[in-house]
Scaffold this motif. Sequence first.
Motif, PDB file in Angstrom:
ATOM      1  N   TYR A  75     -14.641  -8.740  -3.702  1.00  0.00           N
ATOM      2  CA  TYR A  75     -15.848  -9.389  -3.218  1.00  0.00           C
ATOM      3  C   TYR A  75     -16.782  -8.500  -2.400  1.00  0.00           C
ATOM      4  O   TYR A  75     -17.944  -8.834  -2.222  1.00  0.00           O
ATOM      5  CB  TYR A  75     -15.481 -10.619  -2.382  1.00  0.00           C
ATOM      6  N   LEU A  76     -16.294  -7.387  -1.885  1.00  0.00           N
ATOM      7  CA  LEU A  76     -17.116  -6.563  -0.999  1.00  0.00           C
ATOM      8  C   LEU A  76     -17.459  -5.203  -1.587  1.00  0.00           C
ATOM      9  O   LEU A  76     -18.343  -4.518  -1.089  1.00  0.00           O
ATOM     10  CB  LEU A  76     -16.420  -6.382   0.348  1.00  0.00           C
TER      11      LEU A  76
ATOM     12  N   VAL B  92      -3.037  -8.571   0.167  1.00  0.00           N
ATOM     13  CA  VAL B  92      -3.946  -9.653  -0.202  1.00  0.00           C
ATOM     14  C   VAL B  92      -5.337  -9.409   0.349  1.00  0.00           C
ATOM     15  O   VAL B  92      -6.353  -9.586  -0.347  1.00  0.00           O
ATOM     16  CB  VAL B  92      -3.384 -11.004   0.279  1.00  0.00           C
ATOM     17  N   VAL B  93      -5.419  -8.971   1.606  1.00  0.00           N
ATOM     18  CA  VAL B  93      -6.722  -8.692   2.209  1.00  0.00           C
ATOM     19  C   VAL B  93      -7.441  -7.581   1.464  1.00  0.00           C
ATOM     20  O   VAL B  93      -8.650  -7.648   1.199  1.00  0.00           O
ATOM     21  CB  VAL B  93      -6.538  -8.341   3.695  1.00  0.00           C
ATOM     22  N   MET B  94      -6.720  -6.508   1.090  1.00  0.00           N
ATOM     23  CA  MET B  94      -7.330  -5.394   0.375  1.00  0.00           C
ATOM     24  C   MET B  94      -7.854  -5.838  -0.989  1.00  0.00           C
ATOM     25  O   MET B  94      -8.929  -5.419  -1.435  1.00  0.00           O
ATOM     26  CB  MET B  94      -6.312  -4.272   0.225  1.00  0.00           C
ATOM     27  N   VAL B  95      -7.074  -6.689  -1.685  1.00  0.00           N
ATOM     28  CA  VAL B  95      -7.533  -7.181  -2.978  1.00  0.00           C
ATOM     29  C   VAL B  95      -8.812  -8.006  -2.837  1.00  0.00           C
ATOM     30  O   VAL B  95      -9.757  -7.877  -3.626  1.00  0.00           O
ATOM     31  CB  VAL B  95      -6.409  -8.002  -3.649  1.00  0.00           C
ATOM     32  N   LEU B  96      -8.864  -8.840  -1.822  1.00  0.00           N
ATOM     33  CA  LEU B  96     -10.062  -9.638  -1.601  1.00  0.00           C
ATOM     34  C   LEU B  96     -11.270  -8.771  -1.279  1.00  0.00           C
ATOM     35  O   LEU B  96     -12.383  -9.031  -1.742  1.00  0.00           O
ATOM     36  CB  LEU B  96      -9.803 -10.642  -0.470  1.00  0.00           C
TER      37      LEU B  96
ATOM     38  N   ILE C 177       4.027  -8.740   6.621  1.00  0.00           N
ATOM     39  CA  ILE C 177       2.778  -8.101   7.031  1.00  0.00           C
ATOM     40  C   ILE C 177       2.201  -7.277   5.888  1.00  0.00           C
ATOM     41  O   ILE C 177       0.991  -7.268   5.648  1.00  0.00           O
ATOM     42  CB  ILE C 177       3.025  -7.231   8.273  1.00  0.00           C
ATOM     43  N   ALA C 178       3.082  -6.548   5.145  1.00  0.00           N
ATOM     44  CA  ALA C 178       2.608  -5.748   4.026  1.00  0.00           C
ATOM     45  C   ALA C 178       1.957  -6.620   2.956  1.00  0.00           C
ATOM     46  O   ALA C 178       0.921  -6.258   2.378  1.00  0.00           O
ATOM     47  CB  ALA C 178       3.771  -4.952   3.435  1.00  0.00           C
ATOM     48  N   CYS C 179       2.551  -7.756   2.671  1.00  0.00           N
ATOM     49  CA  CYS C 179       1.974  -8.677   1.692  1.00  0.00           C
ATOM     50  C   CYS C 179       0.609  -9.181   2.132  1.00  0.00           C
ATOM     51  O   CYS C 179      -0.328  -9.271   1.336  1.00  0.00           O
ATOM     52  CB  CYS C 179       2.913  -9.852   1.445  1.00  0.00           C
TER      53      CYS C 179
END
Length: 512
Positions: A409-410, A401-405, A395-397
């Motif tokens: 991009y946002l 990944v979501v935070m990096v994206l 879950i941490a991984c």
Amino acid sequence: MMGGSLWTSHCATGAVFKRRSFITVLPLALLLPTVRVSAQFMGSPLDCHKTCVCASNIISCSKMNLTYVPTALPQYTAVLDLSFNLITKLLAEWTPNKLSRLHSLLLSHNSLTFLSSEAFVYVTKLRYLDLSSNGLRLLDEVIFEPLEHLEVLLLYNNRISQIDRSAFSGLISLQRLYLSQNQISRFPLELVKEQSRLKTLRLLDVSSNRIKTLPLHELQVLPAWIKNGLYFHNNPLPCSCELYNVVAHWHLKELSSVTDFKGSHTCVLPGLQKEKLALLDLDKVYLNCSKFRIKDEEAYLEQFLVLDCDTKQKDLVKSWALPGDIPVSSAHKTAAMRPDGSLQIGPLKAEDSGVYTCYATSNSVNETLYVTVVVFNSTSKSGLENLKTAYTTLIACMVSVVMVLIYLYLTPCRCACCPGQGPEKSDPGDSLHSSTVSISQAHEETGQERVEGGGFPYKHVAFLEHKDQVEQNGRLNPIGEEDEEWQGDNSERRRSDAESVSSACSDTPMVL
């Protein structure tokens, strides 16, 4: 008849009338209608010379075209064979006398369509009853209730489609029940289910009926001695991997109900053709079911485990041997036999892994079962902790990944090099190509003294542009003037613009 002399002679088949030159033969039934009707409803008295064979306590009246049971049967009768006749009904008064010694009654291959609810009240000591190959359609709840001593009941090859759920509940001594080749559409689970099953029942044959569904889970958990005598082949069962797993499991355990009729265990493929397929071939064709294998018993350290000695026969004397063929005795503190013949081991250690052997014997049967035990070198709690840790890491991984994206991009871009954030292209001070390397910080004084040796305190790896007006470091001359090569000893280097030096978006390396 008209006139003339008349004489009559009687025989077994009729009467002969003679008048002058011709003979007329009439059936005896026309002359004695009263006797015929009486025989039809009451039956004829037992005749051990013409209609039956009497051998001590055995009476055989087979293949005599009888329509009713003979009357006046002796009380010492033990075996009564009425098979292959034309009997259509078994009424309550078929034997007005109690036959307390009768233990076998054979009524197969008749035309029976009706059984009175009181048909067996005078033969309560029956142990063997054969009603096969008749025309029975319905079995009521009280028909067999008086037969507490009955052990074998044959009802195959009838037209039975309805069976009351309590039709066999009174048969507390029943061991074998044959219901094959009928029109039964419901599997009689109440006969074998733990709470309601007949305790002594060892064989139940419901093969060659119209059963389309089986309670597979309930059947799989039954003891092996019941499954060994549970025959359900040749029914229109739909093909499924669950059904394959049950049959394959019973086949691996060498249960007679599957091994004896391996080719008859079929299932129906979906479609209009209703094509049949061998059940044990489902792992190869059509559904491509996974090949069934008997799983090992698995456990963790410090747990307790119960090993069943699931034999194909009931009431066998059982004994266990530990891995290494060491007999279990009272000296073992971690292994003990239970009253039902199973073996309890624990608290488990890593060295408890191995093959445990159960020896089951009787006067005529010897059976050996092997149970493989695998003990994991960890406790169940540590196993759960490891599982939780793995899930937490995963879950941490995913969150990372979501935070990096989101960041890539946002997040709004605020640097000068981002599109739309730098100076306008029409700005005359805008640079199209970088020609120098930006320095890390601005010089404090405008006129920097050169260091000894004629150089500046900064190292440069590119050419500077020489222009009259003050402009940013590294920008092209907007009016098209040719760049002059910078001379290290004879010229002074202009101080770089502070904005260019401190720019976070500069793509040129800083060299000290």
